[in-house]
Design a protein around this motif. Structure first.
Motif, PDB file in Angstrom:
ATOM      1  N   SER A   1       0.790  -1.232   0.000  1.00  0.00           N
ATOM      2  CA  SER A   1       0.000   0.000   0.000  1.00  0.00           C
ATOM      3  C   SER A   1       0.820   1.278   0.000  1.00  0.00           C
ATOM      4  CB  SER A   1      -0.976  -0.014   1.189  1.00  0.00           C
ATOM      5  OG  SER A   1      -1.926  -1.052   1.034  1.00  0.00           O
ATOM      6  N   ASP A   2       2.112   1.191  -0.295  1.00  0.00           N
ATOM      7  CA  ASP A   2       2.907   2.401  -0.470  1.00  0.00           C
ATOM      8  C   ASP A   2       2.575   3.045  -1.814  1.00  0.00           C
ATOM      9  OD1 ASP A   2       5.378   1.492  -2.513  1.00  0.00           O
ATOM     10  OD2 ASP A   2       4.500  -0.128  -1.334  1.00  0.00           O
ATOM     11  N   ALA A   3       2.795   4.327  -1.929  1.00  0.00           N
ATOM     12  CA  ALA A   3       2.396   5.071  -3.130  1.00  0.00           C
ATOM     13  C   ALA A   3       3.041   4.506  -4.389  1.00  0.00           C
ATOM     14  CB  ALA A   3       2.758   6.544  -2.971  1.00  0.00           C
ATOM     15  N   ASP A   4       4.317   4.146  -4.334  1.00  0.00           N
ATOM     16  CA  ASP A   4       5.007   3.690  -5.536  1.00  0.00           C
ATOM     17  C   ASP A   4       4.429   2.376  -6.051  1.00  0.00           C
ATOM     18  OD1 ASP A   4       6.534   5.920  -5.155  1.00  0.00           O
ATOM     19  OD2 ASP A   4       8.463   4.897  -5.172  1.00  0.00           O
ATOM     20  N   THR A   5       4.099   1.442  -5.159  1.00  0.00           N
ATOM     21  CA  THR A   5       3.512   0.178  -5.593  1.00  0.00           C
ATOM     22  C   THR A   5       2.099   0.383  -6.111  1.00  0.00           C
ATOM     23  OG1 THR A   5       4.843  -1.032  -3.970  1.00  0.00           O
ATOM     24  CG2 THR A   5       2.956  -2.191  -4.906  1.00  0.00           C
ATOM     25  N   LEU A   6       1.330   1.230  -5.446  1.00  0.00           N
ATOM     26  CA  LEU A   6      -0.014   1.546  -5.931  1.00  0.00           C
ATOM     27  C   LEU A   6       0.042   2.065  -7.364  1.00  0.00           C
ATOM     28  CD1 LEU A   6      -1.389   3.390  -2.778  1.00  0.00           C
ATOM     29  CD2 LEU A   6      -2.168   1.174  -3.604  1.00  0.00           C
ATOM     30  N   ILE A   7       0.941   3.000  -7.606  1.00  0.00           N
ATOM     31  CA  ILE A   7       1.024   3.636  -8.921  1.00  0.00           C
ATOM     32  C   ILE A   7       1.604   2.687  -9.961  1.00  0.00           C
ATOM     33  CG2 ILE A   7       2.118   5.497 -10.227  1.00  0.00           C
ATOM     34  CD1 ILE A   7       2.036   7.108  -7.518  1.00  0.00           C
ATOM     35  N   SER A   8       2.723   2.042  -9.654  1.00  0.00           N
ATOM     36  CA  SER A   8       3.399   1.205 -10.653  1.00  0.00           C
ATOM     37  C   SER A   8       2.549   0.014 -11.061  1.00  0.00           C
ATOM     38  CB  SER A   8       4.760   0.741 -10.136  1.00  0.00           C
ATOM     39  OG  SER A   8       4.629  -0.049  -8.968  1.00  0.00           O
ATOM     40  N   SER A   9       1.837  -0.604 -10.100  1.00  0.00           N
ATOM     41  CA  SER A   9       1.008  -1.762 -10.448  1.00  0.00           C
ATOM     42  C   SER A   9      -0.183  -1.349 -11.303  1.00  0.00           C
ATOM     43  CB  SER A   9       0.533  -2.484  -9.180  1.00  0.00           C
ATOM     44  OG  SER A   9      -0.285  -1.650  -8.371  1.00  0.00           O
ATOM     45  N   THR A  10      -0.686  -0.132 -11.093  1.00  0.00           N
ATOM     46  CA  THR A  10      -1.795   0.374 -11.910  1.00  0.00           C
ATOM     47  C   THR A  10      -1.308   0.799 -13.288  1.00  0.00           C
ATOM     48  OG1 THR A  10      -2.826   1.190  -9.875  1.00  0.00           O
ATOM     49  CG2 THR A  10      -3.730   1.992 -11.956  1.00  0.00           C
ATOM     50  N   TRP A  11      -0.186   1.474 -13.338  1.00  0.00           N
ATOM     51  CA  TRP A  11       0.358   1.947 -14.614  1.00  0.00           C
ATOM     52  C   TRP A  11       0.670   0.780 -15.552  1.00  0.00           C
ATOM     53  CZ3 TRP A  11       0.090   5.372 -17.966  1.00  0.00           C
ATOM     54  CH2 TRP A  11       1.100   5.655 -18.894  1.00  0.00           C
ATOM     55  N   ARG A  12       1.118  -0.342 -15.005  1.00  0.00           N
ATOM     56  CA  ARG A  12       1.415  -1.512 -15.834  1.00  0.00           C
ATOM     57  C   ARG A  12       0.179  -1.947 -16.624  1.00  0.00           C
ATOM     58  NH1 ARG A  12       2.191  -5.039 -12.078  1.00  0.00           N
ATOM     59  NH2 ARG A  12       4.355  -4.413 -11.696  1.00  0.00           N
ATOM     60  N   VAL A  13      -0.978  -1.941 -15.968  1.00  0.00           N
ATOM     61  CA  VAL A  13      -2.206  -2.364 -16.640  1.00  0.00           C
ATOM     62  C   VAL A  13      -2.604  -1.358 -17.711  1.00  0.00           C
ATOM     63  CG1 VAL A  13      -4.627  -2.975 -16.308  1.00  0.00           C
ATOM     64  CG2 VAL A  13      -2.945  -3.608 -14.582  1.00  0.00           C
ATOM     65  N   TYR A  14      -2.490  -0.070 -17.418  1.00  0.00           N
ATOM     66  CA  TYR A  14      -2.853   0.954 -18.403  1.00  0.00           C
ATOM     67  C   TYR A  14      -1.887   0.947 -19.589  1.00  0.00           C
ATOM     68  CZ  TYR A  14      -6.669   3.046 -15.825  1.00  0.00           C
ATOM     69  OH  TYR A  14      -7.893   3.254 -15.221  1.00  0.00           O
ATOM     70  N   GLN A  15      -0.619   0.681 -19.327  1.00  0.00           N
ATOM     71  CA  GLN A  15       0.328   0.566 -20.442  1.00  0.00           C
ATOM     72  C   GLN A  15      -0.030  -0.578 -21.360  1.00  0.00           C
ATOM     73  OE1 GLN A  15       4.034   0.514 -17.972  1.00  0.00           O
ATOM     74  NE2 GLN A  15       4.797   1.927 -19.529  1.00  0.00           N
ATOM     75  N   GLU A  16      -0.348  -1.731 -20.771  1.00  0.00           N
ATOM     76  CA  GLU A  16      -0.685  -2.903 -21.579  1.00  0.00           C
ATOM     77  C   GLU A  16      -1.963  -2.675 -22.373  1.00  0.00           C
ATOM     78  OE1 GLU A  16      -0.925  -6.048 -18.760  1.00  0.00           O
ATOM     79  OE2 GLU A  16       1.252  -6.199 -18.483  1.00  0.00           O
ATOM     80  N   LYS A  17      -2.893  -1.923 -21.799  1.00  0.00           N
ATOM     81  CA  LYS A  17      -4.171  -1.705 -22.451  1.00  0.00           C
ATOM     82  C   LYS A  17      -4.087  -0.658 -23.562  1.00  0.00           C
ATOM     83  CE  LYS A  17      -8.792  -1.876 -22.646  1.00  0.00           C
ATOM     84  NZ  LYS A  17      -9.560  -3.069 -23.023  1.00  0.00           N
ATOM     85  N   TYR A  18      -3.350   0.435 -23.312  1.00  0.00           N
ATOM     86  CA  TYR A  18      -3.447   1.581 -24.211  1.00  0.00           C
ATOM     87  C   TYR A  18      -2.148   1.938 -24.943  1.00  0.00           C
ATOM     88  CZ  TYR A  18      -7.938   2.452 -21.976  1.00  0.00           C
ATOM     89  OH  TYR A  18      -9.225   2.333 -21.520  1.00  0.00           O
ATOM     90  N   LEU A  19      -1.001   1.452 -24.472  1.00  0.00           N
ATOM     91  CA  LEU A  19       0.258   1.944 -25.039  1.00  0.00           C
ATOM     92  C   LEU A  19       1.110   0.863 -25.675  1.00  0.00           C
ATOM     93  CD1 LEU A  19       1.225   4.419 -22.172  1.00  0.00           C
ATOM     94  CD2 LEU A  19       0.026   4.916 -24.301  1.00  0.00           C
ATOM     95  N   GLN A  20       0.561  -0.332 -25.857  1.00  0.00           N
ATOM     96  CA  GLN A  20       1.330  -1.406 -26.500  1.00  0.00           C
ATOM     97  C   GLN A  20       1.198  -1.336 -28.009  1.00  0.00           C
ATOM     98  OE1 GLN A  20       3.437  -3.394 -25.040  1.00  0.00           O
ATOM     99  NE2 GLN A  20       2.982  -2.719 -22.958  1.00  0.00           N
TER     100      GLN A  20
END
Length: 325
Positions: free
Chosen positions: A306-325
């Protein structure tokens, strides 16, 4: 043991399903896919398409034999609940009564309920513990509190044990990358930030920068959805082993401000993430932080991601795979 997860194709529900599967349970997902997605279903779990408003169908599913169920099916937009209370009354209250009646008919051992910090309303003190006055300020929070009261009555009259798990701000995605279904029309801060980073929205609106906080923006207690999910398993096992109901607050106990989340997201994503400051939203308290001491004491629960970096990085990975691949 067998667990029925109602709403298990949704954002939080899919993580709860994953946690029970990882713990060795047999899981059935019951979901109408109105907000959930097939992308969030797992091959190891059985899937039944259905709606909690279908009382006969619910009764038939319950009769199939389960050791407990998790109830995550609800409408959840606080603002919309003030405009359309009739929809929230039917979906959240009537739907839950259908679940409880079906569960009572088969003497189900435990109901794990997805509750919310919205039951408390504006904080009278911080951190917010389980004894904090419960005065919801929106109809959504009212429905969650009424469901908790229903659960207490069904425990008293039917012997149905329950856990009411009050989430603060759920965020993040499975750190192992096994869940990729995005929420539809998100309203919470982190997915909106990710949509701006991915180019789906032009900019982020920061609702007020003049609050009495360290940087003027609102502070919220963000808890990783995988940490929430493991608490559902622990709550079921507590009921199974102790034979007692419980209500617990779940948060990281570490507040993160809107501007802090935004700045960390810019760094982690490498994206500019444009933002503008607008006026405050009515009813937004300056700070909300949970006390999770009771969950630590009863469930041996602690947030791992629940630290900010893990919250953000785990979410960004999904958005990258969905929209930026």
């Amino acid at each position: 043991m067998r667990i029925l997860v109602i709403g298990g194709a949704g954002y939080i529900g899919s993580h709860v399903v994953r946690a029970f599967l990882d713990a060795g349970y047999r899981v059935t997902v019951f979901d109408n896919l109105s907000t959930g997605t097939r992308d969030n279903l797992f091959g190891e779990a059985e899937f039944v398409h259905g709606d909690i408003m279908q009382s006969a169908r619910l009764a038939g599913i319950m009769a199939d034999g389960y050791d407990g169920c998790v109830h995550l099916a609800a409408l959840k937009a606080a603002g919309q609940s003030m405009l359309h209370p009739e929809q929230y009354a039917e979906a959240n209250l009537v739907g839950t009564i259908n679940i409880l009646n079906a569960a009572a008919a088969v003497s189900l051992g435990a109901v794990i309920f997805s509750s919310s910090a919205a039951v408390f309303g504006s904080p009278q003190y911080l951190p917010i513990d389980e004894t904090h006055p419960k005065e919801p300020e929106n109809f959504y929070g009212f429905t969650k509190l009424e469901i908790e009261r229903l659960l207490a009555w069904y425990d008293r009259l039917k012997g149905m044990k329950y856990a009411a798990i009050r989430y603060f701000n759920a965020a993040g995605y499975d750190v192992a990358g096994r869940i990729c279904g995005l929420e539809r029309n998100p309203e919470n801060l982190l997915p909106v930030v990710m949509e701006v980073a991915a180019g789906i929205r032009p900019q982020l609106a920061v609702f007020g920068d003049d609050y009495p906080t360290r940087d003027g923006s609102c502070i919220r207690d963000y808890v990783h959805v995988s940490d929430l999910a493991t608490a559902h398993v622990s709550a079921f096992e507590y009921i199974r082993d102790q034979g007692e109901s419980l209500s617990v607050n779940l948060g990281s106990e570490q507040g993160i401000s809107v501007l802090e989340m935004l700045e960390r997201a810019r760094i982690i994503t490498g994206r500019p993430i444009p933002a503008i400051v607008t006026g405050r939203r009515e009813g937004d308290p300056s700070e909300l932080v949970a006390s999770s001491k009771k969950a630590r004491d009863l469930l041996d629960w602690k947030p791992l991601f629940s630290d900010a970096d893990t919250l953000i990085s785990s979410t960004w990975r999904v958005y990258q795979e969905k929209y930026l691949q």
